[in-house]
Design an enzyme around this catalytic site. Structure first.
Site, mmCIF file in Angstrom:
data_model
loop_
_atom_site.group_PDB
_atom_site.id
_atom_site.type_symbol
_atom_site.label_atom_id
_atom_site.label_comp_id
_atom_site.label_asym_id
_atom_site.label_seq_id
_atom_site.Cartn_x
_atom_site.Cartn_y
_atom_site.Cartn_z
ATOM 1 N N LYS A 217 0.767 -1.384 0.079
ATOM 2 C CA LYS A 217 -0.363 0.160 0.072
ATOM 3 C C LYS A 217 0.676 1.210 -0.126
ATOM 4 O O LYS A 217 1.801 1.179 0.748
ATOM 5 C CB LYS A 217 -1.089 0.127 1.007
ATOM 6 C CG LYS A 217 -1.530 0.864 1.381
ATOM 7 C CD LYS A 217 -2.333 1.282 2.473
ATOM 8 C CE LYS A 217 -3.686 2.845 2.712
ATOM 9 N NZ LYS A 217 -5.146 2.430 3.529
ATOM 10 N N ARG A 227 -10.718 9.860 1.756
ATOM 11 C CA ARG A 227 -10.549 10.439 3.141
ATOM 12 C C ARG A 227 -12.026 11.431 3.273
ATOM 13 O O ARG A 227 -12.061 12.281 4.284
ATOM 14 C CB ARG A 227 -9.168 11.372 3.424
ATOM 15 C CG ARG A 227 -7.811 10.139 3.903
ATOM 16 C CD ARG A 227 -6.606 10.573 3.560
ATOM 17 N NE ARG A 227 -5.951 9.794 3.276
ATOM 18 C CZ ARG A 227 -4.762 9.378 2.819
ATOM 19 N NH1 ARG A 227 -4.003 11.197 2.751
ATOM 20 N NH2 ARG A 227 -3.631 9.074 3.062
ATOM 21 N N GLU A 255 6.959 -6.788 1.260
ATOM 22 C CA GLU A 255 6.047 -6.641 1.870
ATOM 23 C C GLU A 255 4.887 -8.191 1.378
ATOM 24 O O GLU A 255 5.022 -8.325 3.314
ATOM 25 C CB GLU A 255 5.112 -5.465 1.767
ATOM 26 C CG GLU A 255 5.905 -4.422 2.181
ATOM 27 C CD GLU A 255 5.271 -3.883 3.428
ATOM 28 O OE1 GLU A 255 5.412 -4.745 4.128
ATOM 29 O OE2 GLU A 255 6.179 -2.845 3.974
ATOM 30 N N LYS A 270 -1.839 -1.036 -3.850
ATOM 31 C CA LYS A 270 -3.290 -0.055 -3.695
ATOM 32 C C LYS A 270 -1.994 1.471 -3.521
ATOM 33 O O LYS A 270 -1.428 0.490 -2.877
ATOM 34 C CB LYS A 270 -3.863 -0.148 -2.832
ATOM 35 C CG LYS A 270 -4.693 0.507 -1.991
ATOM 36 C CD LYS A 270 -5.294 0.524 -0.829
ATOM 37 C CE LYS A 270 -6.520 1.962 -0.263
ATOM 38 N NZ LYS A 270 -6.927 2.064 0.730
#
Ligand code: PBG
Length: 348
Positions: A217, A227, A255, A270
């Site tokens: 991400k 947001r 990751e 993402k």
């Protein structure tokens, strides 16, 4: 194709081409001539089965508020969310991801409301599972909707604490499992949270609750409209100390490897569009299903340009989703899920 035994230098070949008429054996356009042929040789097929529909839920009743920067996306109170799901399920969509709008009064630095067993998300999951037992319900695990700081973790002296945050995420995941979530989706990017959540779920007997890990991400400006939807923008600074640097690709594999080792069932990239190369690499790197999140900013750009009449929305939407699948995503989270389902069913 017949290869000449002694290769002819390029310059001579060019001369020869002007003298001799070479037969044009390969005509790739032959396979593009009709829709029937194009369908036959199409390499990537988008289906409703690939899609997860993200939905925003809020408190109250009778509420359906459109998100200004995401036309066609709404925050729903539970009663109207259930009505909406009737349509979602009717369109053949099989999975949703839930995100909560939490009133300011319930927010604090430790995101305490995030693990309230009778909080908005657990209540919502219970009601959905009762009304639509077959629908896959995926919940977001992160503190930002609940954080008075608008961060994905607990803040101390301007820093985002890792291990203390993971302890809260674990409680949040347990509350969601208890409520009946099929999968939990940690989107916070704290280190070690996948392993901690997996262990806790197993210890509590939730061995069948899966983990959709937001593995790669990025710290992206494409999250802006989301947001707005959750009123969850950071109150100070940015998310660069936990979300990834957009310039990095090898780190995405690191990751992903960690999340797989820790027990992820699906790994996610993402955003999607500016990161198609990352999707492609991860697809080649692992045998787990790979998900991609076609995020709010990607949705807003298409909607805004279409509203101006500058692009054809439906065609651009399908081209975009197809490109994400072609890059290697097995699963796509997209605010276009309903529109795509409608477009796909109308086509044939
Ligand atoms: C936060 C979270 C974000 C999104 C999903 N979960 C925003 C962020 O990290 O600030 C973004 C989704 C979108 O933009 O569509 N845990």
């Amino acid at each position: 194709m017949v290869l000449s035994p002694s290769p002819v230098p390029l310059a001579d070949m060019a001369d020869a081409a002007s003298d001799v008429e070479l037969p044009l054996v390969h005509r790739p356009r032959r396979l593009r001539r009709t829709e029937g042929l194009r369908r036959l040789v199409r390499e990537t097929r988008l289906t409703v089965d690939d899609l997860i529909y993200p939905l925003f839920v809020m408190e109250g009743t009778g509420q359906r508020q459109e998100v200004a920067s995401m036309p066609g996306c709404f925050r729903y109170s539970l009663d109207l969310l259930l009505e909406e799901l009737q349509e979602v399920v009717g369109l053949g969509l099989g999975a949703i991801a839930l995100f909560p709008l939490i009133p300011d009064a319930q927010k604090d630095n430790a995101g305490t409301e995030s693990y309230n067993p009778t909080g908005l998300i657990p209540q919502t999951v219970r009601a959905i599972k009762q009304a639509f037992p077959q629908l896959l319900v995926i919940t977001d695990v992160a503190l930002d909707p609940y954080s008075s700081m608008g961060h994905d973790g607990i803040v101390e002296d301007g820093e985002i604490l890792n291990d203390e945050t993971v302890a809260v995420l674990v409680k949040q995941a347990l509350a969601h499992a208890e409520a009946g979530a099929d999968m939990v989706a940690p989107s916070d990017m704290m280190d070690g949270r996948i392993g901690a959540i997996r262990q806790a779920l197993d210890a509590e007997g939730w061995i069948n609750v899966g983990i959709l890990a937001y593995s790669a991400k990025y710290a992206s400006a494409y999250y802006g409209p989301f947001r707005d939807a959750l009123e969850s923008a950071p109150k100070f600074g940015d998310k660069k100390t936990y979300q990834m640097d957009p310039a990095n690709a090898a780190e995405a594999l690191k990751e992903v490897d960690l999340d797989i080792a820790e027990g992820a069932d699906i790994v996610m990239v993402k955003p999607a569009l500016a990161y198609l190369d990352i999707i492609c690499r991860i697809r080649q790197h692992t045998n787990l299903p790979v998900a991609a999140y076609n995020v709010s900013g990607e949705y807003a750009m298409v909607k805004a340009a279409a509203a101006q009449g500058w692009i054809d929305e439906k065609t651009v939407m399908l081209e975009t989703l197809t490109s994400i699948k072609r890059a290697g995503a097995d699963v796509i989270l997209t605010y276009f899920a309903k529109d795509a389902a409608k477009a796909m069913s109308g086509e044939r």
